[in-house]
Write a protein that holds these residues in place. Sequence first.
Motif, mmCIF file in Angstrom:
data_model
loop_
_atom_site.group_PDB
_atom_site.id
_atom_site.type_symbol
_atom_site.label_atom_id
_atom_site.label_comp_id
_atom_site.label_asym_id
_atom_site.label_seq_id
_atom_site.Cartn_x
_atom_site.Cartn_y
_atom_site.Cartn_z
ATOM 1 N N ALA A 108 -13.322 -33.399 51.149
ATOM 2 C CA ALA A 108 -11.960 -32.917 50.922
ATOM 3 C C ALA A 108 -11.038 -33.474 51.999
ATOM 4 C CB ALA A 108 -11.937 -31.397 50.940
ATOM 5 N N ILE A 109 -9.863 -33.875 51.588
ATOM 6 C CA ILE A 109 -8.852 -34.375 52.506
ATOM 7 C C ILE A 109 -7.684 -33.385 52.494
ATOM 8 C CG2 ILE A 109 -7.311 -36.294 53.078
ATOM 9 C CD1 ILE A 109 -10.323 -37.009 53.200
ATOM 10 N N ALA A 110 -7.320 -32.906 53.661
ATOM 11 C CA ALA A 110 -6.229 -31.939 53.781
ATOM 12 C C ALA A 110 -4.886 -32.648 53.805
ATOM 13 C CB ALA A 110 -6.403 -31.123 55.057
ATOM 14 N N ASP A 111 -3.860 -31.939 53.356
ATOM 15 C CA ASP A 111 -2.496 -32.407 53.522
ATOM 16 C C ASP A 111 -1.637 -31.225 53.983
ATOM 17 O OD1 ASP A 111 -1.788 -30.881 51.267
ATOM 18 O OD2 ASP A 111 -1.810 -32.603 49.920
ATOM 19 N N GLU A 112 -0.336 -31.385 53.972
ATOM 20 C CA GLU A 112 0.569 -30.351 54.486
ATOM 21 C C GLU A 112 0.524 -29.058 53.670
ATOM 22 O OE1 GLU A 112 1.704 -33.504 53.650
ATOM 23 O OE2 GLU A 112 1.499 -34.270 55.689
ATOM 24 N N GLY A 143 -6.262 -31.940 64.558
ATOM 25 C CA GLY A 143 -5.685 -32.986 63.710
ATOM 26 C C GLY A 143 -5.214 -32.480 62.353
ATOM 27 N N PHE A 144 -5.285 -31.183 62.133
ATOM 28 C CA PHE A 144 -4.944 -30.584 60.837
ATOM 29 C C PHE A 144 -3.426 -30.407 60.725
ATOM 30 C CE2 PHE A 144 -4.467 -26.607 58.288
ATOM 31 C CZ PHE A 144 -4.979 -27.087 57.081
ATOM 32 N N ARG A 145 -2.855 -30.755 59.580
ATOM 33 C CA ARG A 145 -1.399 -30.688 59.399
ATOM 34 C C ARG A 145 -0.948 -29.635 58.386
ATOM 35 N NH1 ARG A 145 -1.755 -32.065 63.630
ATOM 36 N NH2 ARG A 145 -1.834 -34.177 64.378
ATOM 37 N N GLY A 146 -1.888 -28.877 57.833
ATOM 38 C CA GLY A 146 -1.539 -27.817 56.900
ATOM 39 C C GLY A 146 -1.251 -26.533 57.652
ATOM 40 N N THR A 147 -1.472 -25.416 57.001
ATOM 41 C CA THR A 147 -1.276 -24.098 57.606
ATOM 42 C C THR A 147 -2.630 -23.484 57.897
ATOM 43 O OG1 THR A 147 0.770 -23.775 56.356
ATOM 44 C CG2 THR A 147 -0.272 -21.801 57.258
ATOM 45 N N SER A 148 -2.813 -23.018 59.111
ATOM 46 C CA SER A 148 -4.072 -22.383 59.500
ATOM 47 C C SER A 148 -3.856 -20.889 59.671
ATOM 48 C CB SER A 148 -4.622 -23.000 60.788
ATOM 49 O OG SER A 148 -3.660 -22.944 61.815
ATOM 50 N N VAL A 149 -4.801 -20.112 59.170
ATOM 51 C CA VAL A 149 -4.696 -18.654 59.255
ATOM 52 C C VAL A 149 -6.031 -18.068 59.708
ATOM 53 C CG1 VAL A 149 -5.186 -18.362 56.780
ATOM 54 C CG2 VAL A 149 -4.053 -16.525 58.030
ATOM 55 N N ILE A 150 -5.955 -17.224 60.719
ATOM 56 C CA ILE A 150 -7.122 -16.517 61.236
ATOM 57 C C ILE A 150 -7.235 -15.196 60.485
ATOM 58 C CG2 ILE A 150 -8.093 -15.312 63.248
ATOM 59 C CD1 ILE A 150 -6.440 -17.285 64.994
#
Length: 179
Positions: A108-112, A143-150
């Motif tokens: 899988a490749i992440a995007d914004e 290096g992640f450019r999307g949204t991260s949620v804990i």
Amino acid sequence: MRELKSALRRELIARRKEMDVNLKSAWDSDIFEQLKSFLDSAESVFTYVSTEIEVDTRRLIAYCFERGIPVAAPVSSDTELTFHYISRLEDLIPGSFGILEPKRERIAIADERTLCVVPALCADGDGFRLGYGRGYYDRFLSGFRGTSVILCYESFRQNVPRESHDIKADLTLFNRNPI
């Protein structure tokens, strides 16, 4: 710092193992309800597959499957996480550390517009967390450019010992009904 974090991890894991099953289920439901609005606006979701002591992610995975939102789960190598698409939970296999992982078939490749759901033993509400100590998510999120949620239980909200390599997540969701 390493010894402090290791001792804290042992304490938190022991506390997690002692959690009341009914309370955990209610807290998981509350966190999931908060997370749904973020899931509906995501183009894809990268998420861990929860163990019995973690905030449940199986419900969010099923929710994404029902809505046609692509889901990817992590595979850990010696030092890095890669995410691979999954189409059903039954296809997961035990991987490193006995954690369920996808087969390495469809990277899988992440995007914004990718939402990355991040595990935590504890979190501080400012986007910092204490994980399991191998640094996989910190390296991935750098290096992640999307949204991260804990995802974390309110009873595990506390100050997190920080180091320069710790990466801040964009959001932290705690259950709203602590008992």
